[in-house]
Design a protein around this motif. Structure first.
Motif, PDB file in Angstrom:
ATOM      1  N   GLN A 299       0.814  -1.212   0.000  1.00 21.20           N
ATOM      2  CA  GLN A 299       0.000   0.000   0.000  1.00 21.20           C
ATOM      3  C   GLN A 299       0.851   1.268   0.000  1.00 21.20           C
ATOM      4  OE1 GLN A 299      -2.830  -0.310   3.237  1.00 21.20           O
ATOM      5  NE2 GLN A 299      -4.174  -1.615   2.026  1.00 21.20           N
TER       6      GLN A 299
ATOM      7  N   GLU B 266      -3.443   9.048  -8.905  1.00 22.42           N
ATOM      8  CA  GLU B 266      -3.819   7.694  -9.295  1.00 22.42           C
ATOM      9  C   GLU B 266      -5.279   7.743  -9.738  1.00 22.42           C
ATOM     10  OE1 GLU B 266      -3.426   5.118  -5.927  1.00 22.42           O
ATOM     11  OE2 GLU B 266      -5.289   5.775  -5.017  1.00 22.42           O
TER      12      GLU B 266
ATOM     13  N   THR C  73      -8.893   5.710 -10.370  1.00 24.15           N
ATOM     14  CA  THR C  73      -9.724   4.546 -10.084  1.00 24.15           C
ATOM     15  C   THR C  73     -11.121   4.804 -10.628  1.00 24.15           C
ATOM     16  OG1 THR C  73      -8.475   4.161  -8.031  1.00 24.15           O
ATOM     17  CG2 THR C  73     -10.558   2.974  -8.301  1.00 24.15           C
TER      18      THR C  73
ATOM     19  N   SER D  23      -0.589   4.550  -0.933  1.00 21.28           N
ATOM     20  CA  SER D  23      -1.441   4.271  -2.089  1.00 21.28           C
ATOM     21  C   SER D  23      -2.198   2.979  -1.823  1.00 21.28           C
ATOM     22  CB  SER D  23      -0.606   4.150  -3.371  1.00 21.28           C
ATOM     23  OG  SER D  23      -1.405   3.728  -4.446  1.00 21.28           O
TER      24      SER D  23
ATOM     25  N   ASN E 202      -4.760   1.760  -3.179  1.00 21.49           N
ATOM     26  CA  ASN E 202      -5.299   1.104  -4.377  1.00 21.49           C
ATOM     27  C   ASN E 202      -4.282   0.112  -4.921  1.00 21.49           C
ATOM     28  OD1 ASN E 202      -6.384   0.332  -6.822  1.00 21.49           O
ATOM     29  ND2 ASN E 202      -6.912   2.403  -7.474  1.00 21.49           N
TER      30      ASN E 202
ATOM     31  N   GLN F 224      -4.654  -1.810  -7.533  1.00 22.45           N
ATOM     32  CA  GLN F 224      -4.856  -2.115  -8.942  1.00 22.45           C
ATOM     33  C   GLN F 224      -4.172  -1.127  -9.882  1.00 22.45           C
ATOM     34  OE1 GLN F 224      -6.348  -5.000  -9.544  1.00 22.45           O
ATOM     35  NE2 GLN F 224      -6.628  -5.198  -7.320  1.00 22.45           N
TER      36      GLN F 224
END
Length: 241
Positions: free
Chosen positions: A168, A187, A189, A213, A215, A217
């Motif tokens: 993360q 980023e 999403t 971070s 996220n 993906q």
């Protein structure tokens, strides 16, 4: 009769605009000063945009915002250290490297800070209020010493940043000898952009910093850096997992 009380407070303002306002009257024409080591001197122009004279004090510090001009000893000379700037007139600050500046690290940039303090005139006469707050406003901008031995293109330095995704967190590595200022790193999403560095960050030469971070993906980052002239440059980079 009440005694007049004058309180002098110092505020410093760091801004990312090309023009920096001091007390809404003194204007600095620049957000940073770059000193190439092979230059005899560099200059910074400032203008009094107000309707009264301004008393301005200028000095450099090595990163301690609480230091005073008499507490700092750096291999640079600034002239004039104190000046009176008439309304709608300008003043040029000139910074000259002293001979011992050659002792600075020549394999990377060195960062200092240029301070400009606008000292307002004391209220006087029959129109002066009995109690009033008077502010002396200080602005600090980056002063970067750049050795001439650095042959890399500073404009390509942000492209050399390495972005590594570790759980993360994202580790940003700066393998260059330059200071790189990032104002935003986005980023995405589901078409929604999130700025991972809302307060910005500055990477020192040959250093790294971690940012959060959550996220898992994402595979790319869009980020914005500041160039020598205070302009913003957009970049897109792939994340290394």
């Amino acid at each position: 009769m009440k005694k007049n009380h004058i309180f002098y407070s110092c505020l410093w303002v760091i801004t990312c605009f090309i023009t920096t306002n001091i007390h809404a009257e003194m204007i600095l024409h620049g957000t940073r000063v770059i000193y190439p080591s092979d230059s005899k001197e560099v200059s910074l122009q400032m203008t009094n945009d107000g309707n009264r004279p301004a008393l301005v004090q200028a000095w450099l510090d090595d990163g301690d915002a609480n230091s005073t001009p008499d507490q700092v000893s750096l291999p640079f000379m600034m002239t004039p250290p104190v000046s009176r700037v008439e309304p709608n007139k300008g003043q040029t600050l000139r910074i000259t490297a002293l001979p011992n500046s050659a002792e600075l690290n020549q394999s990377r940039e060195s960062l200092y800070w240029l301070n400009v303090l606008d000292i307002p005139p004391k209220a006087a006469g029959t129109n002066a209020p009995e109690n009033f707050l008077q502010l002396a406003i200080r602005s600090r901008i980056k002063f970067i010493y750049r050795p001439s031995s650095l042959k890399q293109d500073i404009n390509k330095a942000p492209e050399q940043l390495q972005w590594n995704k570790l759980g993360q967190q994202i580790v940003i590595k700066n393998p260059t000898p330059f200071y790189i200022t990032i104002t935003s790193a986005f980023e995405t999403t589901n078409t929604k952009k999130t700025d991972l560095v809302p307060k910005g960050l500055m990477l020192e030469p040959f250093s790294e910093q971690k940012i959060s971070s959550p996220n898992m993906q994402i595979d790319k980052i869009e980020f914005i850096t500041i160039n020598d002239y205070g302009g913003r440059t957009e970049h897109i980079t792939q994340l290394v997992q």
